[in-house]
Design a protein around this motif. Structure first.
Motif, PDB file in Angstrom:
ATOM      1  N   LEU A   1      -3.092  16.483  -2.693  1.00  0.00           N
ATOM      2  CA  LEU A   1      -4.549  16.586  -2.702  1.00  0.00           C
ATOM      3  C   LEU A   1      -5.207  15.438  -3.456  1.00  0.00           C
ATOM      4  N   MET A   2      -4.657  15.089  -4.628  1.00  0.00           N
ATOM      5  CA  MET A   2      -5.343  14.158  -5.520  1.00  0.00           C
ATOM      6  C   MET A   2      -4.675  12.795  -5.659  1.00  0.00           C
ATOM      7  N   PHE A   3      -3.423  12.659  -5.240  1.00  0.00           N
ATOM      8  CA  PHE A   3      -2.696  11.429  -5.562  1.00  0.00           C
ATOM      9  C   PHE A   3      -1.887  10.866  -4.393  1.00  0.00           C
TER      10      PHE A   3
ATOM     11  N   GLY B   1       0.810  -1.211   0.000  1.00  0.00           N
ATOM     12  CA  GLY B   1       0.000   0.000   0.000  1.00  0.00           C
ATOM     13  C   GLY B   1       0.843   1.259   0.000  1.00  0.00           C
ATOM     14  N   ALA B   2       1.940   1.234   0.762  1.00  0.00           N
ATOM     15  CA  ALA B   2       2.831   2.398   0.796  1.00  0.00           C
ATOM     16  C   ALA B   2       3.503   2.594  -0.558  1.00  0.00           C
ATOM     17  N   ARG B   3       3.936   1.503  -1.182  1.00  0.00           N
ATOM     18  CA  ARG B   3       4.567   1.614  -2.505  1.00  0.00           C
ATOM     19  C   ARG B   3       3.582   2.203  -3.514  1.00  0.00           C
ATOM     20  N   TYR B   4       2.331   1.765  -3.452  1.00  0.00           N
ATOM     21  CA  TYR B   4       1.313   2.302  -4.352  1.00  0.00           C
ATOM     22  C   TYR B   4       1.162   3.811  -4.162  1.00  0.00           C
ATOM     23  N   ALA B   5       1.075   4.245  -2.897  1.00  0.00           N
ATOM     24  CA  ALA B   5       0.884   5.670  -2.618  1.00  0.00           C
ATOM     25  C   ALA B   5       2.094   6.489  -3.056  1.00  0.00           C
TER      26      ALA B   5
ATOM     27  N   LYS C   1       0.658  25.634   2.705  1.00  0.00           N
ATOM     28  CA  LYS C   1       2.013  26.090   3.020  1.00  0.00           C
ATOM     29  C   LYS C   1       2.454  25.563   4.380  1.00  0.00           C
ATOM     30  N   ARG C   2       1.574  25.658   5.372  1.00  0.00           N
ATOM     31  CA  ARG C   2       1.915  25.177   6.711  1.00  0.00           C
ATOM     32  C   ARG C   2       2.157  23.675   6.708  1.00  0.00           C
ATOM     33  N   PHE C   3       1.301  22.959   5.984  1.00  0.00           N
ATOM     34  CA  PHE C   3       1.463  21.509   5.884  1.00  0.00           C
ATOM     35  C   PHE C   3       2.817  21.153   5.275  1.00  0.00           C
ATOM     36  N   LEU C   4       3.186  21.834   4.197  1.00  0.00           N
ATOM     37  CA  LEU C   4       4.437  21.529   3.512  1.00  0.00           C
ATOM     38  C   LEU C   4       5.656  21.986   4.309  1.00  0.00           C
ATOM     39  N   MET C   5       5.504  23.030   5.108  1.00  0.00           N
ATOM     40  CA  MET C   5       6.604  23.469   5.968  1.00  0.00           C
ATOM     41  C   MET C   5       7.001  22.373   6.949  1.00  0.00           C
ATOM     42  N   ASN C   6       6.038  21.554   7.354  1.00  0.00           N
ATOM     43  CA  ASN C   6       6.336  20.460   8.285  1.00  0.00           C
ATOM     44  C   ASN C   6       7.287  19.433   7.676  1.00  0.00           C
ATOM     45  N   PHE C   7       7.364  19.421   6.346  1.00  0.00           N
ATOM     46  CA  PHE C   7       8.263  18.503   5.648  1.00  0.00           C
ATOM     47  C   PHE C   7       9.479  19.237   5.080  1.00  0.00           C
ATOM     48  N   ASN C   8       9.698  20.454   5.568  1.00  0.00           N
ATOM     49  CA  ASN C   8      10.883  21.252   5.206  1.00  0.00           C
ATOM     50  C   ASN C   8      10.910  21.691   3.748  1.00  0.00           C
ATOM     51  N   TYR C   9       9.748  21.760   3.104  1.00  0.00           N
ATOM     52  CA  TYR C   9       9.725  22.283   1.739  1.00  0.00           C
ATOM     53  C   TYR C   9      10.021  23.783   1.744  1.00  0.00           C
ATOM     54  N   ALA C  10      10.637  24.248   0.672  1.00  0.00           N
ATOM     55  CA  ALA C  10      10.915  25.677   0.511  1.00  0.00           C
ATOM     56  C   ALA C  10       9.630  26.365   0.074  1.00  0.00           C
TER      57      ALA C  10
ATOM     58  N   ASP D   1      -2.858   7.798   1.234  1.00  0.00           N
ATOM     59  CA  ASP D   1      -2.282   7.258   2.463  1.00  0.00           C
ATOM     60  C   ASP D   1      -2.532   8.259   3.580  1.00  0.00           C
ATOM     61  N   PRO D   2      -3.481   7.983   4.476  1.00  0.00           N
ATOM     62  CA  PRO D   2      -3.810   8.943   5.536  1.00  0.00           C
ATOM     63  C   PRO D   2      -2.655   9.229   6.487  1.00  0.00           C
ATOM     64  N   LYS D   3      -1.637   8.363   6.503  1.00  0.00           N
ATOM     65  CA  LYS D   3      -0.467   8.651   7.329  1.00  0.00           C
ATOM     66  C   LYS D   3       0.364   9.788   6.732  1.00  0.00           C
ATOM     67  N   SER D   4       0.210   9.990   5.427  1.00  0.00           N
ATOM     68  CA  SER D   4       0.962  11.042   4.742  1.00  0.00           C
ATOM     69  C   SER D   4       0.141  12.306   4.536  1.00  0.00           C
ATOM     70  N   PHE D   5      -1.161  12.131   4.229  1.00  0.00           N
ATOM     71  CA  PHE D   5      -2.003  13.294   3.957  1.00  0.00           C
ATOM     72  C   PHE D   5      -3.448  12.967   4.297  1.00  0.00           C
ATOM     73  N   SER D   6      -4.108  13.906   4.967  1.00  0.00           N
ATOM     74  CA  SER D   6      -5.511  13.734   5.344  1.00  0.00           C
ATOM     75  C   SER D   6      -6.093  15.101   5.666  1.00  0.00           C
ATOM     76  N   ALA D   7      -7.409  15.139   5.852  1.00  0.00           N
ATOM     77  CA  ALA D   7      -8.058  16.391   6.239  1.00  0.00           C
ATOM     78  C   ALA D   7      -7.490  16.898   7.558  1.00  0.00           C
ATOM     79  N   ARG D   8      -7.279  15.991   8.495  1.00  0.00           N
ATOM     80  CA  ARG D   8      -6.745  16.393   9.799  1.00  0.00           C
ATOM     81  C   ARG D   8      -5.347  16.976   9.660  1.00  0.00           C
ATOM     82  N   LYS D   9      -4.502  16.347   8.858  1.00  0.00           N
ATOM     83  CA  LYS D   9      -3.138  16.851   8.686  1.00  0.00           C
ATOM     84  C   LYS D   9      -3.124  18.216   8.002  1.00  0.00           C
ATOM     85  N   LEU D  10      -4.074  18.431   7.078  1.00  0.00           N
ATOM     86  CA  LEU D  10      -4.139  19.722   6.399  1.00  0.00           C
ATOM     87  C   LEU D  10      -4.770  20.788   7.286  1.00  0.00           C
ATOM     88  N   GLY D  11      -5.663  20.355   8.193  1.00  0.00           N
ATOM     89  CA  GLY D  11      -6.321  21.302   9.080  1.00  0.00           C
ATOM     90  C   GLY D  11      -7.692  21.726   8.604  1.00  0.00           C
ATOM     91  N   VAL D  12      -8.382  20.825   7.868  1.00  0.00           N
ATOM     92  CA  VAL D  12      -9.733  21.113   7.391  1.00  0.00           C
ATOM     93  C   VAL D  12     -10.642  19.949   7.753  1.00  0.00           C
TER      94      VAL D  12
END
Length: 296
Positions: free
Chosen positions: A256-258, A190-194, A232-241, A261-272
């Motif tokens: 958003l679209m691809f 599942g992780a490889r797929y994501a 922006k805040r979400f991506l800052m957590n992963f040290n993106y410029a 994996d809820p461990k990597s991205f979810s509504a909660r992680k984004l803050g919505v």
């Protein structure tokens, strides 16, 4: 004063280092891109480094690694250079000790610094030119990538510097499935797929100008200022410029679209709320031009 044993040991270490480097270079020269579609790439576990060229989009190459540390030694420094520099006055390739300190400060290791990578040939050429200029000692794995690019005609060394022959081609990196082992986390199917889907979304953005323009309009005209700030805040957590808007837009569409994996991205992680995230996805899906990947 060094003893004869110390001198001999040092000589042996140099020989071993040279032999490892030569093996890596020979491996790079022996590599040839294998044509494959999404399903073939996803379901293959070769146990060795495989380079894929996507059959329906030959401008995308995928380095498919049999181990996260191997992948990290190959691409972590490149990704730090292309995606995570925010305070440097000019682009700078980190030396080995600088990179080690950077990874440690991020509370990561070579194995889990990033689970996937995406980079344009033009960016790779810039990386190798800056490392040449600053006399940075690269890993054998990084040198093997450089030699592969030259062997495949994607780049060349000309009059003392590297030149992109196909600057718009994109190189991705993903790990093969593996059980948890010392120093490396498990990579489940599942992780490889994501990871594969997320990285191919970057490939689509780089190689499909109609899709890239749509993503840019979606970012500026559909998302609210508050939603853009959340990304922006979400991506800052992963040290993106996050001062690099093109990077933000590319990562926004991939998460958003691809990224299923809820461990990597979810509504909660984004803050919505779940409803707001679903609304963003439905709006994106309705307006998107045809692409080669399944929209969520």
């Amino acid at each position: 004063m060094k003893s004869g044993f110390d001198n001999t040991a040092g000589y042996i270490r140099k020989l071993l280092g040279a032999s490892v480097l030569m093996a890596m270079l020979q491996s790079a020269l022996a590599l040839d891109a294998v044509q494959g579609d999404f399903t073939q790439v996803l379901e293959t576990r070769s146990g060795e480094l495989t380079v894929w060229q996507i059959a329906d989009n030959p401008d995308i190459y995928i380095f498919d690694f049999p181990g996260l540390t191997y992948q990290g030694r190959s691409f972590n420094r490149i990704t730090q250079f292309t995606e995570q520099q925010t305070t440097e006055a000019y682009p700078k390739v980190l030396g080995n000790q600088e990179l080690a300190r950077y990874v440690e400060a991020a509370r990561r290791t070579q194995a889990d610094f990033a689970f996937g990578h995406d980079v344009l040939i033009s960016e790779l050429v810039q990386f190798f030119n800056f490392s040449l200029r600053d006399k940075i000692e690269l890993n054998p794995e990084e040198i093997a990538i450089r030699e592969f690019l030259i062997e495949q005609g994607l780049a060349r060394f000309w009059r003392g510097f590297y030149q992109a022959m196909k600057p718009g081609v994109v190189v991705l990196a993903i790990p093969q499935t593996q059980d948890r082992k010392v120093g490396e986390p498990m990579v489940s199917p599942g992780a490889r797929y994501a990871i594969l889907l997320h990285e191919l979304a970057h490939g689509e953005y780089y190689t499909n100008p109609h899709y890239a323009k749509y993503c840019q309009r979606f970012w500026h005209e559909t998302l609210t200022e508050y939603q853009r700030e959340l990304f922006k805040r979400f991506l800052m957590n992963f040290n993106y410029a996050v001062n690099h808007e093109e990077l933000l837009i590319n990562e926004m569409q991939a998460y958003l679209m691809f990224t299923p994996d809820p461990k990597s991205f979810s509504a909660r992680k984004l803050g919505v709320s779940d409803a707001e995230l679903q609304s963003m996805r439905e709006t994106f899906r309705r307006g998107s031009p045809p692409i080669r990947l399944p929209l969520r």
